[in-house]
Write a protein that holds these residues in place. Structure first.
Motif, PDB file in Angstrom:
ATOM      1  N   UNK A 536       0.374  -1.306  -0.662  1.00 50.81           N
ATOM      2  CA  UNK A 536       0.518  -0.043  -0.102  1.00 50.81           C
ATOM      3  C   UNK A 536       0.943   0.872   0.550  1.00 50.81           C
ATOM      4  N   UNK A 537       1.762   1.224   0.762  1.00 52.43           N
ATOM      5  CA  UNK A 537       2.662   2.353   1.051  1.00 52.43           C
ATOM      6  C   UNK A 537       3.174   2.781  -0.576  1.00 52.43           C
ATOM      7  N   UNK A 538       3.948   1.700  -0.805  1.00 54.73           N
ATOM      8  CA  UNK A 538       5.035   1.506  -2.211  1.00 54.73           C
ATOM      9  C   UNK A 538       4.110   2.113  -2.802  1.00 54.73           C
ATOM     10  N   UNK A 539       2.580   1.817  -3.435  1.00 55.29           N
ATOM     11  CA  UNK A 539       1.818   2.556  -4.105  1.00 55.29           C
ATOM     12  C   UNK A 539       1.340   3.233  -4.011  1.00 55.29           C
ATOM     13  N   UNK A 540       0.941   4.173  -3.054  1.00 57.01           N
ATOM     14  CA  UNK A 540       1.321   5.406  -2.840  1.00 57.01           C
ATOM     15  C   UNK A 540       2.457   6.305  -3.300  1.00 57.01           C
ATOM     16  N   UNK A 541       3.428   5.759  -3.136  1.00 60.16           N
ATOM     17  CA  UNK A 541       4.395   6.499  -3.619  1.00 60.16           C
ATOM     18  C   UNK A 541       4.942   6.884  -5.003  1.00 60.16           C
ATOM     19  N   UNK A 542       3.938   5.514  -5.862  1.00 56.86           N
ATOM     20  CA  UNK A 542       3.969   5.520  -7.148  1.00 56.86           C
ATOM     21  C   UNK A 542       2.395   6.496  -7.242  1.00 56.86           C
ATOM     22  N   UNK A 543       1.455   6.616  -6.965  1.00 55.98           N
ATOM     23  CA  UNK A 543       0.347   7.158  -6.771  1.00 55.98           C
ATOM     24  C   UNK A 543       0.665   8.661  -7.051  1.00 55.98           C
ATOM     25  N   UNK A 544       1.820   9.284  -6.286  1.00 58.21           N
ATOM     26  CA  UNK A 544       2.053  11.141  -5.854  1.00 58.21           C
ATOM     27  C   UNK A 544       3.095  10.900  -6.887  1.00 58.21           C
ATOM     28  N   UNK A 545       3.508  10.444  -7.734  1.00 62.40           N
ATOM     29  CA  UNK A 545       4.783  10.531  -8.536  1.00 62.40           C
ATOM     30  C   UNK A 545       6.299  10.301  -8.185  1.00 62.40           C
ATOM     31  N   UNK A 546       6.384   9.562  -6.869  1.00 65.08           N
ATOM     32  CA  UNK A 546       7.407  10.217  -5.796  1.00 65.08           C
ATOM     33  C   UNK A 546       8.570   8.284  -6.393  1.00 65.08           C
ATOM     34  N   UNK A 547       7.681   7.515  -6.617  1.00 64.81           N
ATOM     35  CA  UNK A 547       9.068   6.371  -7.010  1.00 64.81           C
ATOM     36  C   UNK A 547       8.564   5.894  -8.916  1.00 64.81           C
ATOM     37  N   UNK A 548       8.845   5.614  -9.435  1.00 64.00           N
ATOM     38  CA  UNK A 548       7.623   4.741 -10.851  1.00 64.00           C
ATOM     39  C   UNK A 548       8.386   3.275 -10.133  1.00 64.00           C
ATOM     40  N   UNK A 549       7.647   3.029 -11.456  1.00 65.22           N
ATOM     41  CA  UNK A 549       7.097   1.416 -11.496  1.00 65.22           C
ATOM     42  C   UNK A 549       7.789   0.395 -11.156  1.00 65.22           C
ATOM     43  N   UNK A 550       9.239   0.414 -12.026  1.00 64.94           N
ATOM     44  CA  UNK A 550      10.627  -1.128 -11.586  1.00 64.94           C
ATOM     45  C   UNK A 550      10.696  -0.373 -10.031  1.00 64.94           C
ATOM     46  N   UNK A 551      10.362   0.677  -9.477  1.00 69.80           N
ATOM     47  CA  UNK A 551      11.069   1.432  -8.140  1.00 69.80           C
ATOM     48  C   UNK A 551      10.027   0.584  -7.109  1.00 69.80           C
ATOM     49  N   UNK A 552       9.033   0.378  -7.792  1.00 70.48           N
ATOM     50  CA  UNK A 552       7.911  -0.109  -6.596  1.00 70.48           C
ATOM     51  C   UNK A 552       7.903  -1.573  -6.980  1.00 70.48           C
ATOM     52  N   UNK A 553       8.702  -2.476  -8.148  1.00 71.39           N
ATOM     53  CA  UNK A 553       8.584  -3.258  -7.706  1.00 71.39           C
ATOM     54  C   UNK A 553       9.803  -4.209  -7.086  1.00 71.39           C
ATOM     55  N   UNK A 554      10.583  -3.737  -7.171  1.00 69.79           N
ATOM     56  CA  UNK A 554      11.972  -3.296  -6.195  1.00 69.79           C
ATOM     57  C   UNK A 554      11.622  -3.463  -4.417  1.00 69.79           C
ATOM     58  N   UNK A 555      11.058  -2.356  -4.008  1.00 67.27           N
ATOM     59  CA  UNK A 555      10.505  -1.851  -3.341  1.00 67.27           C
ATOM     60  C   UNK A 555       9.786  -3.857  -2.706  1.00 67.27           C
ATOM     61  N   UNK A 556       8.948  -4.163  -3.258  1.00 68.13           N
ATOM     62  CA  UNK A 556       7.912  -5.803  -3.209  1.00 68.13           C
ATOM     63  C   UNK A 556       9.081  -6.783  -3.241  1.00 68.13           C
TER      64      UNK A 556
END
Length: 566
Positions: A536-556
């Motif tokens: 949920x947190x990574x999704x929020x960061x991506x939604x507001x433009x602070x990370x991209x999809x690749x970074x979200x995948x690495x976080x998860x």
């Protein structure tokens, strides 16, 4: 707190090389059972904080702030922080939210012997100087911090309360505890000068890691090269005390807004110059759109001897005479010349607002008030309050002197310059230097004129979002000697790379934020609830433009490894 350096002197060569250790920051809870950080009052989770009691939520916020700074900075030594809630000074309408600073001070020698707070001194030398010098084993804290436990009680900022959310969405009437904790730990980590703010005297005759970068832009001298009186004057002159550190000033150029300046268009001697301005709390807010480019006229109120002979014909109000009030009015000797143009008025004798009201009554389209000292200030409302509608700005004594010397045929308008709101003409960031010394705030903060507001300004601002952005503070730490993490945020025992910069240009601290949220998500969690929290947190960061999809995948991916061992 701030233990005497005389018994703690240590000469050491500073270890300026990069360290590969994220700073380990630990809490020393000084509150008794049932109080402050140990308050057992039941509460519901708020703003991403899962704590079930008031004290648990406060501890989670504090842990989050420590993890954030631990992710931004590197040190081989643990940073120990005392924390507690205390009855700090306050009234029904104002008060101290918190106080903090270095607990132990050390003298270190590099190019020059200076004072360092123990957290920075330990990081630079690579050793725990408290143990090396066999100091009091019952006092191991590097930083002390206290927070106002009376906040919101009758007679102490009535109606206010602490907000323990981690999302930056602070409700009206509440104070973001995370912002305040990040700010106060920042002081203990080094955003603090140890000289006397009133006398200008150095602490035991030594400069310090912070004061090293302080500069007087009137005398064009470093604070370290000035005498006590010169430092004292600079610290109570707005705009005069600035920061020379390259990391702060580079980041200031990236994130601070462009500022308005008064720019003369004639005569040639001053045309195109930018004069810094202070703004008025009355009348129309001065902007390039409403501040006319007109002839500038020095007012002549016709009397330089009224009110005990302290006025001048150009202060715009001395003709009132003894016994009159600010509700009286006058007609300028040169009212016809002022009408439709910009009234230039010297500071003094009556309130800023009343000067503007008289100028308006004489037909002025705008007002420029010349300060009677160095720098500029924002101008408060007068008493009694008047019906001013025209824009009013202030310029410094030096700029005003130059303007008056070239006033024949002078014209000017307000323009958006290449200068930033919070720096001087050389791009050096301003330090807080109010005309009345505030011992807990003067010098050891950035100035309140910064726009947008910065974490290390002296007053709480709801626009600061320290959960994501530490703005100029990482740059300040880099200037004074800290090694700022050049890599990415990491979780799973600090070995799984999230692909997100721990800290990046402009003070964004998203990688550090991910590290801090990793700890929060593990509070009372199962494997599934922890992973869902991180998702949920990574999704929020991506939604507001602070990370991209690749970074979200690495976080998860890292979060999955973490969840497998819960």
């Amino acid at each position: 707190m701030n233990k005497s350096i005389l018994a703690l002197t240590v000469a050491a060569s500073l270890a300026w090389s990069s360290m590969a250790n994220a700073a380990d920051v630990k809490l020393i809870n000084e509150d008794p059972a049932g109080v402050g950080l140990n308050d057992t009052t039941p509460v519901t989770p708020v703003g991403g904080n899962p704590g079930k009691t008031r004290g648990e939520q406060a501890r989670i916020v504090y842990r989050f702030a420590m993890d954030m700074w631990g992710g931004v900075l590197e040190s081989s030594q643990t940073v120990n922080i005392y924390a507690s809630f205390a009855p700090l000074n306050c009234t029904a309408t104002s008060g101290t939210l918190a106080q903090a600073g270095a607990n132990w001070l050390f003298l270190l020698t590099s190019d020059k012997t200076r004072i360092y707070g123990s957290a920075l001194a330990d990081a630079l030398t690579g050793e725990d100087l408290h143990k090396t010098l066999a100091l009091d084993p019952n006092d191991p804290g590097d930083i002390f911090s206290q927070f106002n436990g009376k906040l919101g009680q009758a007679g102490c900022l009535d109606g206010m309360s602490w907000y323990f959310g981690l999302d930056g969405n602070t409700p009206s009437g509440q104070v973001n505890f995370l912002n305040v904790v990040m700010h106060e730990i920042g002081h203990g980590l080094g955003a603090q000068g140890f000289l006397n703010k009133t006398s200008g005297a150095l602490n035991s005759g030594y400069s310090d890691a912070y004061t090293r970068f302080a500069y007087d832009n009137v005398l064009n001298m470093k604070f370290e090269d000035m005498n006590n009186a010169q430092r004292a004057t600079a610290m109570k002159t707005p705009g005069r005390t600035v920061w020379t550190g390259g990391n702060v000033n580079y980041n200031a150029s990236l994130i601070l807004n462009k500022r308005n300046t008064l720019r003369p268009t004639a005569p040639a001697a001053i045309a195109g110059k930018d004069y810094e301005v202070g703004y008025a709390a009355f009348g129309a807010l001065a902007t390039p759109a409403n501040f006319p480019n007109r002839t500038m006229v020095l007012v002549d109120d016709g009397n330089s001897t009224a009110n005990g002979g302290v006025g001048t014909t150009s202060d715009g109000c001395s003709a009132l005479g003894a016994g009159t009030t600010n509700t009286s009015t006058i007609t300028y000797v040169n009212a016809a010349a002022v009408a439709g143009n910009i009234a230039v008025i010297d500071r003094g004798t009556c309130s800023f607002e009343y000067k503007a009201k008289i100028a308006q009554d004489n037909g002025a389209a705008a007002v420029v008030i010349i300060n009677n000292t160095a720098g500029v200030i924002d101008m408060a409302r007068g008493n009694p309050v008047s019906t001013v509608t025209i824009p009013t700005v202030m310029i410094s004594l030096a700029d005003g002197t130059e303007l008056k010397a070239n006033l024949a045929g002078a014209a000017a308008g307000l323009t958006l310059s290449n200068l930033t709101a919070g720096t001087d003409g050389a791009g050096r960031t301003r330090l807080y230097s109010p005309t009345t010394v505030a011992p807990g705030s003067t010098f050891s903060h950035f100035d309140t004129v910064l726009s947008p507001d910065a974490l290390m300004e002296p007053f709480d601002s709801p626009t600061v979002q320290a959960n994501y952005n530490a703005d100029l503070t990482p740059g300040l730490f880099a200037d004074i000697g800290w090694t700022v993490n050049p890599g990415n945020g990491k979780i799973f025992n600090g070995i799984c790379d999230t692909g997100v910069d721990a800290v990046s240009d402009g003070g964004l601290v998203i990688g550090a934020n991910v590290e801090a949220m990793n700890t929060v998500c593990k509070v009372g969690a199962t494997r599934t609830s922890y992973y869902n929290c991180m998702n949920a947190h990574a999704g929020k960061l991506q939604a507001i433009g602070l990370i991209n999809g690749t970074q979200k995948t690495k976080i998860l991916t890292c979060a999955r490894r973490e969840s497998d061992r819960l």
